[in-house]
Write an enzyme that holds these catalytic residues in place. Structure first.
Site, mmCIF file in Angstrom:
data_model
loop_
_atom_site.group_PDB
_atom_site.id
_atom_site.type_symbol
_atom_site.label_atom_id
_atom_site.label_comp_id
_atom_site.label_asym_id
_atom_site.label_seq_id
_atom_site.Cartn_x
_atom_site.Cartn_y
_atom_site.Cartn_z
ATOM 1 N N TYR A 98 17.115 3.983 26.112
ATOM 2 C CA TYR A 98 15.934 4.239 25.218
ATOM 3 C C TYR A 98 15.291 2.912 24.729
ATOM 4 O O TYR A 98 15.884 2.162 24.268
ATOM 5 C CB TYR A 98 16.161 5.123 24.093
ATOM 6 C CG TYR A 98 14.955 5.512 23.133
ATOM 7 C CD1 TYR A 98 13.950 6.562 23.688
ATOM 8 C CD2 TYR A 98 14.620 5.069 22.093
ATOM 9 C CE1 TYR A 98 12.916 6.430 22.967
ATOM 10 C CE2 TYR A 98 13.463 5.027 21.454
ATOM 11 C CZ TYR A 98 12.542 5.886 21.676
ATOM 12 O OH TYR A 98 11.567 5.890 21.297
ATOM 13 N N LYS A 124 12.890 -2.793 14.109
ATOM 14 C CA LYS A 124 13.491 -1.904 13.057
ATOM 15 C C LYS A 124 13.952 -2.678 11.534
ATOM 16 O O LYS A 124 13.244 -2.794 10.751
ATOM 17 C CB LYS A 124 14.673 -1.174 13.667
ATOM 18 C CG LYS A 124 14.174 -0.138 14.453
ATOM 19 C CD LYS A 124 15.361 0.831 14.920
ATOM 20 C CE LYS A 124 14.905 1.834 15.921
ATOM 21 N NZ LYS A 124 14.249 2.996 15.335
ATOM 22 N N ASP A 148 17.778 -5.104 24.416
ATOM 23 C CA ASP A 148 16.631 -4.504 23.397
ATOM 24 C C ASP A 148 17.791 -4.331 22.147
ATOM 25 O O ASP A 148 18.480 -3.447 22.323
ATOM 26 C CB ASP A 148 16.348 -3.201 24.071
ATOM 27 C CG ASP A 148 15.639 -2.419 22.992
ATOM 28 O OD1 ASP A 148 15.806 -2.684 21.802
ATOM 29 O OD2 ASP A 148 14.990 -1.298 23.368
ATOM 30 N N TYR A 174 7.365 13.834 17.398
ATOM 31 C CA TYR A 174 7.991 14.696 18.283
ATOM 32 C C TYR A 174 7.815 16.039 17.924
ATOM 33 O O TYR A 174 9.036 16.734 17.941
ATOM 34 C CB TYR A 174 9.558 14.148 18.663
ATOM 35 C CG TYR A 174 9.947 12.844 18.976
ATOM 36 C CD1 TYR A 174 9.279 12.137 20.128
ATOM 37 C CD2 TYR A 174 10.276 12.003 17.916
ATOM 38 C CE1 TYR A 174 9.335 10.831 20.551
ATOM 39 C CE2 TYR A 174 10.372 10.725 18.283
ATOM 40 C CZ TYR A 174 10.250 9.976 19.515
ATOM 41 O OH TYR A 174 10.377 8.660 19.721
HETATM 42 N N1 PMP Z 1 14.228 0.461 21.462
HETATM 43 C C1 PMP Z 1 15.323 1.140 20.904
HETATM 44 C C2 PMP Z 1 16.665 0.727 21.286
HETATM 45 C C3 PMP Z 1 15.011 1.806 19.718
HETATM 46 O O1 PMP Z 1 16.150 2.453 19.123
HETATM 47 C C4 PMP Z 1 13.678 2.102 19.482
HETATM 48 C C5 PMP Z 1 13.123 2.986 18.242
HETATM 49 N N2 PMP Z 1 13.910 4.124 18.162
HETATM 50 C C6 PMP Z 1 12.600 1.303 20.154
HETATM 51 C C7 PMP Z 1 13.084 0.560 21.095
HETATM 52 C C8 PMP Z 1 11.075 1.498 19.951
HETATM 53 O O2 PMP Z 1 10.684 1.113 18.563
HETATM 54 P P1 PMP Z 1 9.467 1.733 17.597
HETATM 55 O O3 PMP Z 1 9.904 3.102 17.349
HETATM 56 O O4 PMP Z 1 9.540 0.600 16.469
HETATM 57 O O5 PMP Z 1 8.453 1.448 18.732
#
Ligand code: PMP
Length: 427
Positions: A148, A278, A249, A20
């Site tokens: 997100y 993660k 998620d 970003y």
């Molecule tokens: N979903 C959530 C809730 C996240 O916090 C993130 C990462 N910030 C993602 C999806 C995307 O994961 P990545 O950055 O490994 O593609």
């Protein structure tokens, strides 16, 4: 360290895109040479207590001997082999562990390469499931505002429609149905007006909705919103009532971060599809997984396509699976719940006094996550400079200064992080 070996910051600035950031006005980057336990070391020797766990991932800190050994052992057997038509012990062992530790009804595992990709796969699963049932109109998703889910296109399309990339990619992103962000706070009263709103949306749109997708309990990048478990319970109930799949998620919340192994356990609900990533590999490598039920998996497999249409090159990467197995074993062996509760107490103690500082709108803590929300957006570069002077690594965004340290961080270092936040705000 002599000059020749130093990290070429000029090259970095002129040629390398960081997350970003702009190429004409890049924000500062700090050269890191190594990391150990819960410390990150800058090239000039500065030792920083890591308050970010490398964006939710490094649960056990850095350079962990068990995780290192798992990687090295696997490397000597094979670093990678294609997953099409081949399987291997590390992937099988990992999927056994994932089926065991996630909610009971999740029985089938798709290994993907990043969080965003696991969300893409989850969306494909939901769309393919309804097609397999001969139902063709369910081709939209429903999601709360302030969510997100990643930066790939389908994932972006279910992120908050106002404060995300929707306007930037207008005309290209698919249009979905959004409901209000959950308002009732995790530790507060649950407001029934939230249910009325959800019911109205479900009633009006259910025929076109394949799945409802949300981050359980913590909406992270959309504002570090800790919301009431009742909200999640009602979403589950409405999904059942209106024949909509529920995708949770857990990419940020999984592996104990909120005080439960998976955040949906706060509401005692089971999703139809779950995304994890993660912390899956303890922060060592990129790997994610999308889990689902027999019903969804068999439905897809009996449908027209007969298969799930996804298969990345590095699917089931043996190195990533081996380190994930070791990370999960270490987590379960180390009484993660005790450590998360210890960090929660330390964050509550250290951050609660910051509420009184001018400019602070709110302070909140859940599990091993601490948030100081300011009234106005913070100057990230300024705050970081101040934190680094005090020996702490944090990366705020918007109005939020937040902490989610590795679980191995000693209580006194949590106190140092909180103290440094107070000083940075005051200065
Ligand atoms: N979903 C959530 C809730 C996240 O916090 C993130 C990462 N910030 C993602 C999806 C995307 O994961 P990545 O950055 O490994 O593609």
């Amino acid at each position: 360290m002599n000059k020749k070996q130093s990290i070429d910051l000029e090259f970095d600035k002129n040629h390398i895109w960081h997350p970003y950031t702009s190429m004409t006005n890049p924000s500062p980057v700090y050269p890191v040479t190594h990391a150990n336990k819960h410390y990150i070391y800058l090239e000039d020797g500065t030792e920083l207590i890591d308050g970010m766990a490398s964006w939710w991932s490094a649960l056990h800190g850095y350079n962990n001997p068990h995780l290192n050994d798992a990687l090295i052992n696997q490397m000597h057997k094979m670093s990678h082999v294609m997953f099409g038509g081949i399987t291997h012990q590390s992937a099988v062992e990992l999927c056994k562990r994932l089926v065991n530790i996630t909610p009971n009804s999740l029985d089938k595992v798709f290994l993907a390469d990043s969080g965003s990709v696991s969300v893409e796969v989850a969306i494909k699963m939901a769309l393919q499931f309804w097609l397999s049932q001969g139902i063709h109109g369910k081709n939209k998703l429903m999601a709360p505002a302030k969510g997100y889910h990643g930066d790939t296109f389908a994932a972006m399309s279910v992120c908050d429609p106002v404060n995300s990339m929707h306007s930037l990619y207008q005309g290209f992103l698919p249009q979905h149905i959004f409901v209000n962000a959950p308002k009732s706070r995790f530790h507060g009263e649950f407001s029934l007006s939230e249910v009325e709103h959800l019911e109205q949306k479900f009633r009006r749109h259910h025929h076109e909705i394949a799945a409802f997708i949300l981050e359980p309990i913590v909406q992270n990048a959309g504002g570090m919103n800790f919301y009431h478990p009742e909200y999640l319970k009602h979403v589950r109930r409405l999904c059942d009532q209106y024949h909509i799949l529920l995708i949770v998620d857990e990419i940020a919340t999984g592996f104990g971060r909120t005080g439960k192994l998976f955040a949906c356990e706060h509401a005692n609900i089971e999703p139809d599809i779950m995304c994890i990533g993660k912390a899956l590999t303890g922060g060592y490598m990129t790997l994610s997984a999308t889990l689902t039920t027999n019903k969804v998996a068999f439905g897809i497999s009996e449908g027209e396509a007969g298969v799930l249409m996804h298969g990345p090159t590095f699917m089931g990467n043996p190195l990533a699976c081996a380190v994930a197995n070791q990370s999960i074993d270490l987590l379960l062996a180390n009484d993660w719940q005790f450590e998360v509760e210890r960090i929660e107490r330390a964050l509550n103690k250290g951050l609660s006094t910051l509420k009184q500082i001018d400019g602070v709108a709110d302070v909140r803590v859940l599990g091993a996550i601490g948030v100081v929300e300011m009234i106005d957006p913070v100057d990230v570069a300024d705050i970081q400079k101040s934190m680094i002077k005090q020996g702490v690594w944090l990366r705020p965004f918007g109005k939020l200064i937040y902490v989610m340290p590795p679980y191995i961080t000693p209580t006194e270092d949590i106190a140092r992080i909180c103290h440094a936040i107070g000083n940075a705000i005051n200065s």
